[in-house]
Design a protein around this motif. Structure first.
Motif, PDB file in Angstrom:
ATOM      1  N   THR A 188       0.821  -1.235  -0.106  1.00 45.29           N
ATOM      2  CA  THR A 188      -0.058   0.018   0.042  1.00 45.29           C
ATOM      3  C   THR A 188       0.854   1.455   0.224  1.00 45.29           C
ATOM      4  O   THR A 188       2.016   1.182   0.389  1.00 45.29           O
ATOM      5  N   ASN A 189       0.242   2.487  -0.537  1.00 46.90           N
ATOM      6  CA  ASN A 189       1.142   3.649  -0.592  1.00 46.90           C
ATOM      7  C   ASN A 189       1.610   3.910   0.677  1.00 46.90           C
ATOM      8  O   ASN A 189       1.267   4.163   1.925  1.00 46.90           O
ATOM      9  N   PRO A 190       2.821   4.670   0.586  1.00 49.34           N
ATOM     10  CA  PRO A 190       3.544   5.152   1.584  1.00 49.34           C
ATOM     11  C   PRO A 190       2.623   6.432   2.246  1.00 49.34           C
ATOM     12  O   PRO A 190       1.953   6.977   1.688  1.00 49.34           O
ATOM     13  N   ALA A 191       2.603   6.471   3.686  1.00 46.74           N
ATOM     14  CA  ALA A 191       1.756   7.246   4.364  1.00 46.74           C
ATOM     15  C   ALA A 191       1.535   8.758   3.780  1.00 46.74           C
ATOM     16  O   ALA A 191       2.593   9.694   3.282  1.00 46.74           O
ATOM     17  N   GLY A 192       0.412   9.094   3.586  1.00 50.56           N
ATOM     18  CA  GLY A 192       0.188  10.418   2.813  1.00 50.56           C
ATOM     19  C   GLY A 192       0.168  10.468   1.439  1.00 50.56           C
ATOM     20  O   GLY A 192       0.001  11.722   0.852  1.00 50.56           O
ATOM     21  N   GLY A 193       0.784   9.510   0.814  1.00 51.80           N
ATOM     22  CA  GLY A 193       1.157   9.716  -0.658  1.00 51.80           C
ATOM     23  C   GLY A 193      -0.087   9.146  -1.474  1.00 51.80           C
ATOM     24  O   GLY A 193      -0.595   8.145  -1.111  1.00 51.80           O
ATOM     25  N   TRP A 194      -0.270   9.918  -2.578  1.00 53.48           N
ATOM     26  CA  TRP A 194      -1.391   9.435  -3.594  1.00 53.48           C
ATOM     27  C   TRP A 194      -0.991   9.727  -4.773  1.00 53.48           C
ATOM     28  O   TRP A 194      -1.929   9.707  -5.939  1.00 53.48           O
ATOM     29  N   LYS A 195       0.134  10.377  -5.347  1.00 52.62           N
ATOM     30  CA  LYS A 195       0.407  10.696  -6.752  1.00 52.62           C
ATOM     31  C   LYS A 195       2.045  10.075  -6.990  1.00 52.62           C
ATOM     32  O   LYS A 195       2.763  10.366  -5.827  1.00 52.62           O
ATOM     33  N   ILE A 196       1.971   9.922  -8.126  1.00 47.07           N
ATOM     34  CA  ILE A 196       3.440   9.842  -8.450  1.00 47.07           C
ATOM     35  C   ILE A 196       3.821  10.001 -10.084  1.00 47.07           C
ATOM     36  O   ILE A 196       3.052   9.935 -10.805  1.00 47.07           O
ATOM     37  N   ASN A 197       4.769  10.627 -10.413  1.00 49.43           N
ATOM     38  CA  ASN A 197       5.260  10.834 -11.723  1.00 49.43           C
ATOM     39  C   ASN A 197       5.724   9.778 -12.226  1.00 49.43           C
ATOM     40  O   ASN A 197       6.523   8.860 -11.890  1.00 49.43           O
ATOM     41  N   ARG A 198       5.325   9.572 -13.707  1.00 51.85           N
ATOM     42  CA  ARG A 198       5.762   8.690 -14.331  1.00 51.85           C
ATOM     43  C   ARG A 198       7.085   8.368 -14.581  1.00 51.85           C
ATOM     44  O   ARG A 198       7.773   7.190 -14.646  1.00 51.85           O
ATOM     45  N   SER A 199       7.969   9.437 -14.629  1.00 53.06           N
ATOM     46  CA  SER A 199       9.521   9.542 -14.637  1.00 53.06           C
ATOM     47  C   SER A 199       9.984   8.818 -13.480  1.00 53.06           C
ATOM     48  O   SER A 199      10.985   7.829 -13.352  1.00 53.06           O
ATOM     49  N   ALA A 200       9.300   8.782 -12.375  1.00 52.66           N
ATOM     50  CA  ALA A 200       9.797   8.131 -11.199  1.00 52.66           C
ATOM     51  C   ALA A 200       9.689   6.456 -11.012  1.00 52.66           C
ATOM     52  O   ALA A 200      10.276   5.738 -10.610  1.00 52.66           O
ATOM     53  N   VAL A 201       8.390   6.320 -11.550  1.00 51.39           N
ATOM     54  CA  VAL A 201       8.166   4.895 -11.765  1.00 51.39           C
ATOM     55  C   VAL A 201       9.118   4.224 -12.794  1.00 51.39           C
ATOM     56  O   VAL A 201       9.345   3.090 -12.556  1.00 51.39           O
ATOM     57  N   ALA A 202       9.391   4.939 -13.705  1.00 48.50           N
ATOM     58  CA  ALA A 202      10.372   4.309 -14.592  1.00 48.50           C
ATOM     59  C   ALA A 202      11.905   4.311 -14.033  1.00 48.50           C
ATOM     60  O   ALA A 202      12.336   3.167 -14.189  1.00 48.50           O
ATOM     61  N   ASP A 203      12.137   5.159 -13.214  1.00 49.49           N
ATOM     62  CA  ASP A 203      13.339   4.808 -12.521  1.00 49.49           C
ATOM     63  C   ASP A 203      13.457   3.914 -11.536  1.00 49.49           C
ATOM     64  O   ASP A 203      14.486   3.193 -11.536  1.00 49.49           O
ATOM     65  N   PHE A 204      12.342   3.428 -10.769  1.00 47.74           N
ATOM     66  CA  PHE A 204      12.384   2.335 -10.041  1.00 47.74           C
ATOM     67  C   PHE A 204      12.574   1.171 -10.895  1.00 47.74           C
ATOM     68  O   PHE A 204      13.099   0.313 -10.533  1.00 47.74           O
ATOM     69  N   LEU A 205      11.684   0.859 -11.931  1.00 50.36           N
ATOM     70  CA  LEU A 205      11.683  -0.136 -12.791  1.00 50.36           C
ATOM     71  C   LEU A 205      13.042  -0.495 -13.025  1.00 50.36           C
ATOM     72  O   LEU A 205      13.616  -1.542 -12.739  1.00 50.36           O
ATOM     73  N   LEU A 206      13.686   0.365 -13.700  1.00 53.64           N
ATOM     74  CA  LEU A 206      15.049  -0.042 -14.200  1.00 53.64           C
ATOM     75  C   LEU A 206      15.932  -0.415 -13.013  1.00 53.64           C
ATOM     76  O   LEU A 206      16.836  -1.100 -13.182  1.00 53.64           O
ATOM     77  N   LYS A 207      15.980   0.373 -11.850  1.00 52.94           N
ATOM     78  CA  LYS A 207      16.834   0.208 -10.800  1.00 52.94           C
ATOM     79  C   LYS A 207      16.631  -1.150 -10.232  1.00 52.94           C
ATOM     80  O   LYS A 207      17.194  -2.095  -9.816  1.00 52.94           O
ATOM     81  N   GLU A 208      15.042  -1.524 -10.089  1.00 53.32           N
ATOM     82  CA  GLU A 208      14.832  -2.763  -9.419  1.00 53.32           C
ATOM     83  C   GLU A 208      14.992  -3.758 -10.606  1.00 53.32           C
ATOM     84  O   GLU A 208      15.257  -5.133 -10.114  1.00 53.32           O
ATOM     85  N   ALA A 209      15.110  -3.697 -11.687  1.00 50.55           N
ATOM     86  CA  ALA A 209      15.310  -4.583 -12.408  1.00 50.55           C
ATOM     87  C   ALA A 209      16.844  -5.303 -12.580  1.00 50.55           C
ATOM     88  O   ALA A 209      17.162  -6.393 -12.650  1.00 50.55           O
TER      89      ALA A 209
END
Length: 223
Positions: A188-209
């Motif tokens: 579930t979302n970090p406390a108080g968070g409800w939005k995220i930039n697509r650029s951040a999701v891409a950054d996470f995907l590449l780092k996690e890969a």
């Protein structure tokens, strides 16, 4: 890293494509309409195909080290209607991965798949009920991925058991914007968070890969 990317013509997939090529990765993108991909790069291979076709997918996955799926089923209004898009594409992806011999998979779904009592009231009462058909199909897709590898499935995701090493990435409300700090919690979302930039999701995907720190988990993302 050799990446097979699905959804490269979408917002999040386009960010993965841009960031991944800039980082020196080799990317094969399976797209329905290649003309929509205007980016040219020697490290980019574009294959025309259908994400529900195991044969098309297996061709794109050939020699890949990781599969990243950012495919989506249209915008808000499209997602209010019953669909099997996510479960159908996931079934095809898993079949193609077995054919191509790829064991690492990252799939973008949504933090809305799992009800969060701490989410904003307007989202819980107004938005989430309208998107219930899409969330139900995403949940079915997640269940198929979860059954493909991990504890209790008979597959270990790459060290000899033949399972898929999966990560189900659950962004909050997606929007365009520059890369900036973000937070990640399990399920579930970090406390108080409800939005995220697509650029951040891409950054996470590449780092996690590359890192594999969230294998068999459901990282939820928000700023």
């Amino acid at each position: 890293m050799k990446i097979a990317l699905l959804g490269a013509t979408g917002g999040t997939g386009g960010e993965v494509l841009t960031q991944g090529l800039a980082a020196g990765h080799s990317i094969t993108a399976l797209v329905r309409t290649p003309a929509k991909l205007v980016l040219k790069n020697p490290a980019l291979t574009v294959i025309q195909g259908d994400a529900t076709s195991p044969a098309d997918l297996a061709s794109a996955f050939d020699s890949a080290e990781v599969v990243i799926s950012t495919i989506g089923n249209g915008g808000f209004f499209a997602q209010r209607h019953p669909t099997t898009f996510y479960s159908a594409t996931t079934t095809a992806i898993l079949q193609a991965m077995a054919t191509a011999g790829v064991s690492r998979l990252l799939v973008v779904t949504s933090s809305g798949v799992e009800e969060d009592p701490a989410a904003p009231l307007f989202y819980r009462k107004l938005i989430r009920p309208q998107l219930a058909p899409t969330y139900a199909d995403m949940a079915a897709a997640e269940a198929a991925v979860e059954a493909s590898g991990g504890p209790g499935t008979g597959g270990d995701g790459g060290d000899g058991g033949g399972g898929v090493a999966w990560t189900l990435v659950r962004p909050s409300f997606l929007r365009d914007g520059p890369l900036k700090p973000y937070r990640v919690d399990d399920r579930t979302n970090p406390a108080g968070g409800w939005k995220i930039n697509r650029s951040a999701v891409a950054d996470f995907l590449l780092k996690e890969a590359a890192a594999g720190e969230w294998v068999f988990k459901h990282p939820a993302m928000a700023h």
